[in-house]
Design an enzyme around this catalytic site. Sequence first.
Site, PDB file in Angstrom:
ATOM      1  N   GLY A 221       0.787  -1.229   0.000  1.00  0.00           N
ATOM      2  CA  GLY A 221       0.000   0.000   0.000  1.00  0.00           C
ATOM      3  C   GLY A 221       0.818   1.277   0.000  1.00  0.00           C
ATOM      4  N   CYS A 246      11.653  -1.400   3.757  1.00  0.00           N
ATOM      5  CA  CYS A 246      10.616  -1.173   2.753  1.00  0.00           C
ATOM      6  C   CYS A 246       9.519  -0.264   3.297  1.00  0.00           C
ATOM      7  CB  CYS A 246      10.090  -2.514   2.233  1.00  0.00           C
ATOM      8  SG  CYS A 246       9.344  -2.379   0.594  1.00  0.00           S
ATOM      9  N   ASN A 288      10.804  -4.758  -3.761  1.00  0.00           N
ATOM     10  CA  ASN A 288       9.382  -4.788  -4.086  1.00  0.00           C
ATOM     11  C   ASN A 288       8.726  -3.560  -3.480  1.00  0.00           C
ATOM     12  OD1 ASN A 288       6.690  -5.305  -4.547  1.00  0.00           O
ATOM     13  ND2 ASN A 288       6.501  -6.710  -2.810  1.00  0.00           N
ATOM     14  N   GLY A 290       6.500   0.326  -4.705  1.00  0.00           N
ATOM     15  CA  GLY A 290       5.995   1.255  -5.703  1.00  0.00           C
ATOM     16  C   GLY A 290       6.057   2.699  -5.246  1.00  0.00           C
ATOM     17  N   TYR A 291       6.505   2.910  -4.005  1.00  0.00           N
ATOM     18  CA  TYR A 291       6.652   4.256  -3.450  1.00  0.00           C
ATOM     19  C   TYR A 291       8.097   4.445  -3.009  1.00  0.00           C
ATOM     20  CZ  TYR A 291       1.564   4.396  -3.388  1.00  0.00           C
ATOM     21  OH  TYR A 291       0.242   4.373  -3.752  1.00  0.00           O
ATOM     22  N   HIS A 331      15.152  -5.291   0.383  1.00  0.00           N
ATOM     23  CA  HIS A 331      14.917  -6.422   1.285  1.00  0.00           C
ATOM     24  C   HIS A 331      16.211  -7.176   1.575  1.00  0.00           C
ATOM     25  CE1 HIS A 331      10.453  -6.506   1.428  1.00  0.00           C
ATOM     26  NE2 HIS A 331      10.596  -5.805   0.315  1.00  0.00           N
ATOM     27  N   GLU A 333      16.650  -9.394   3.711  1.00  0.00           N
ATOM     28  CA  GLU A 333      16.336 -10.800   4.005  1.00  0.00           C
ATOM     29  C   GLU A 333      16.157 -11.613   2.733  1.00  0.00           C
ATOM     30  OE1 GLU A 333      12.370  -9.294   2.924  1.00  0.00           O
ATOM     31  OE2 GLU A 333      14.111  -8.451   3.947  1.00  0.00           O
TER      32      GLU A 333
END
Length: 377
Positions: A221, A246, A288, A290-291, A331, A333
């Site tokens: 989101g 993230c 991963n 989108g912002y 990420h 991890e």
Amino acid sequence: MDGLLYLEDGTVFRGRGFGYPRTSAGELVFNTSMTGYQEILTDPSYAGQIINFTYPLIGNYGITADDNESSRIHAFGMAAKNICFTPSNYRSVMTIDQWLFDMKVPGIFEIDTRALTRRIRSHGTVKCVISNQGLSPSEARDFCDQAVLRNDHMKRAGVRQRVRIGGTGRRVAVLDFGVKQNILRSLEKRNCDVYLFPYGSSADELMSVNPDGLFLTNGPGDPQEAAEAAAEVKKLMGRVPMFGICMGHQVLALAAGGKTFKMAYGHRGGNHGVYDKETGRSCITSQNHGYVVSAQSVILSGMEITHFNLNDGTVEGMRHNTWPIFSVQYHPEASPGPNDSDHLFDRFMDLMDRFSPNLRPAAAGGINTAKGGGHHA
């Protein structure tokens, strides 16, 4: 089954359907990873999205019992060039077709995923409809027009109540926006005493377990929809060491007074180059999102940018100039992806050892690292 992918601008991709017979609307994104489709689909950060896999063969090693990053598929659908229905892998317990059916997720294949990716790269992420129920383009258009996409999936992607996860070492409060299991495994591997808190937990609740550090997880989101969480995190800045990944990185930026904005099509894959300006070295990362965080906004808020994306120069990491707080957009991890940045969890351990109020006497009024090695955070 006939499969159809309808984009909000009227573009239609036809193919064959698989998985669960269903029609869903979501944000269309693409992922460039060559492996790890099971981990990607179960990553909670993909809630609300339909994933176009750029690698041309998906499902060739089946689905295993141990590779999920959460208890279910969070993506709203998936598209692929080819799907393998006869996997070859001694660990495989079912095909991807069976798995998507069991999880009630629609899929489409035998479409031109390269053309679809080029469409996203040229025009940005778009709202789309995926269907394997024989919908006509006009029916898909009506479904798309009526669909309302949510941007606050982080409020429901994590746990519903506090959960404790083993360990006898450093106590870590984890604020769950949609955590991947390998993040928790990375903390468990370091013998951390982990308390997983749901979205909506207050600063007082997070501090009720007397943590040595606060970890802010990934999640789906728009980070600006997590304003309540950012307000609570702000109350804890300077009281306890923090590490964000993230969504957690973005929430930290908002808590510090910075800003975030939506990218044209984001970074999603296991091959993104990042430059660490503090070490002068580069690494390949799993991403991963989108912002992204606005660099100038956080610099003006007491943060220093520590990592940059080698493709577009966007912010990939930051740390606070005064307090033991740091974060990365990518990420460390992995799962899937390279392990170049796993050492960041060790950096968090070191921060807790040096600056936790429980492990070291804190200065009056909170932790201050200006003369205590904070520049290594």
